[in-house]
Scaffold this active site. Structure first.
Site, mmCIF file in Angstrom:
data_model
loop_
_atom_site.group_PDB
_atom_site.id
_atom_site.type_symbol
_atom_site.label_atom_id
_atom_site.label_comp_id
_atom_site.label_asym_id
_atom_site.label_seq_id
_atom_site.Cartn_x
_atom_site.Cartn_y
_atom_site.Cartn_z
ATOM 1 N N SER A 51 0.862 -1.194 0.000
ATOM 2 C CA SER A 51 0.000 0.000 0.000
ATOM 3 C C SER A 51 0.889 1.232 0.000
ATOM 4 C CB SER A 51 -0.862 -0.010 1.267
ATOM 5 O OG SER A 51 -1.424 1.263 1.506
ATOM 6 N N TYR B 111 -1.665 -0.709 10.511
ATOM 7 C CA TYR B 111 -1.932 -1.039 9.097
ATOM 8 C C TYR B 111 -0.732 -0.653 8.230
ATOM 9 C CZ TYR B 111 -3.680 -0.856 4.365
ATOM 10 O OH TYR B 111 -3.805 -1.035 3.012
#
Ligand code: 8X3
Length: 250
Positions: free
Chosen positions: A135, A148
Site C-alpha cells: 500500500s 496497518y
C-alpha cells in the site's frame, strides 16, 4: 494455457478482479478465501479453470491442508498473488482495540509469510513470480495508519528481501503499493459504515479493482528478464500533504 496463478483473498476487490482478468486471458486460477459461497459463485461464473480453495489465511493448519488438497491440475503454481489483507479502524493508536492490531498482523503479515513459505519451493522450481499487495501506507505515514501502515511496510521490505534471496533463481518478486481504491476496503476498515466509505471516495475518482488487476497482469506478462521491484499507484486526485506541526505556544 498461460500457467497457474494463486490469488489469496479472491472473494472481493483486487483479488476477485484479478481472478476474472487472468481467467479471461487463459490462465488457471486458484482463488482463496473464507467465504465458500462467494468462491462457489466465482466458480459458476468463471468455469473449470477456476478452483476455489476455502480457508482463513490466519489459520496455518487450514492453509496447509487446503494446499495439500489442490487438484493435480492446479498444483503447478507459477504466480502467487498475496492479496488477502485488511485495515481495521481509522483511530489513533490509543483508540484502537489491541485485538484489531493483532488481526491486521495475523492476516497481513503472519498469514502472508506462512503461505509464501509453503509455496516458495514450487515457485523456485517453476521460476515463478510473487506479487505482494502492499500500500502507499507502506511509504507514507498518515494519522490512523499505525499498525496497518506498519504491516504494509513489512510487506514492501519482505518483497525486496525475498527478491534478494531469490538472486540467481529466476524467481521474480514485486511489491504493489496502491493508494485510494474503491473496494470493500473502507467498509471493512470502518466496521461496515457505507456512508463513511461513500464520503471518502466522493468526487475523488479513485482507483478501481480493475486498475490493480491490470497492473498485476502487466507485471505477470513482462519478459522473463524483467523484474518490477515495486510500483506505487495513486489516483490523480490523491497526493501528499507534508508534515503536521504542533505548536506548544500560540
Ligand atoms: C490503503 C491506501 O490511501 O486508502 O491501502 O490509505 S489509502
Amino acid at each position: 494455457m498461460n500457467g497457474t496463478i494463486l490469488i489469496t483473498g479472491a472473494t472481493a476487490g483486487f483479488g476477485r478482479a484479478t481472478a476474472k482478468l487472468f481467467i479471461a486471458n487463459g490462465w488457471k486460477v486458484i482463488g482463496t478465501g473464507r467465504r465458500a459461497e462467494r468462491l462457489e459463485a466465482l466458480k459458476q461464473e468463471l468455469g473449470d479453470n477456476f478452483y476455489g480453495s476455502v480457508f482463513d489465511i490466519t489459520d496455518e493448519a487450514a492453509m496447509r491442508t487446503a494446499l495439500e488438497a489442490l487438484p493435480e491440475a492446479f498444483r503447478d503454481i507459477d504466480i502467487l498473488v498475496n492479496n488477502a489483507g485488511l485495515a481495521l479502524g481509522t483511530g489513533t493508536a490509543p483508540q484502537v482495540p489491541l485485538k484489531d492490531w493483532h488481526t491486521m498482523i495475523d492476516t497481513n503479515v503472519t498469514g502472508l509469510v506462512n503461505i509464501t513459505h509453503s509455496i516458495l519451493p514450487t515457485l523456485i522450481e517453476r521460476r515463478g513470480i510473487i506479487i505482494n499487495l502492499a500500500s502507499v501506507a507502506a511509504n507514507w505515514p498518515y494519522t490512523g495508519g499505525n499498525v496497518y501502515g506498519a504491516t504494509k511496510a513489512f510487506l514492501r521490505q519482505f518483497s525486496l528481501g525475498l527478491r534478494s534471496d531469490m538472486h540467481g533463481k529466476g524467481v521474480r518478486v514485486t511489491s504493489i503499493e496502491p493508494g485510494m481504491c474503491e473496494t470493500e476496503f473502507t467498509l471493512v476498515r470502518t466496521g461496515g459504515n457505507q456512508a463513511a466509505s461513500d464520503n471518502l471516495y466522493k468526487g475523488v475518482n479513485p482507483l478501481t479493482a480493475d486498475d490493480i488487476a491490470n497492473t498485476i497482469h502487466w507485471i505477470a506478462t513482462q519478459p522473463k528478464h524483467i523484474n518490477i521491484n515495486s510500483i506505487e499507484i495513486m489516483p490523480v486526485n490523491q497526493s501528499f500533504a507534508g508534515f503536521q506541526i504542533y505548536r506548544e505556544t500560540q
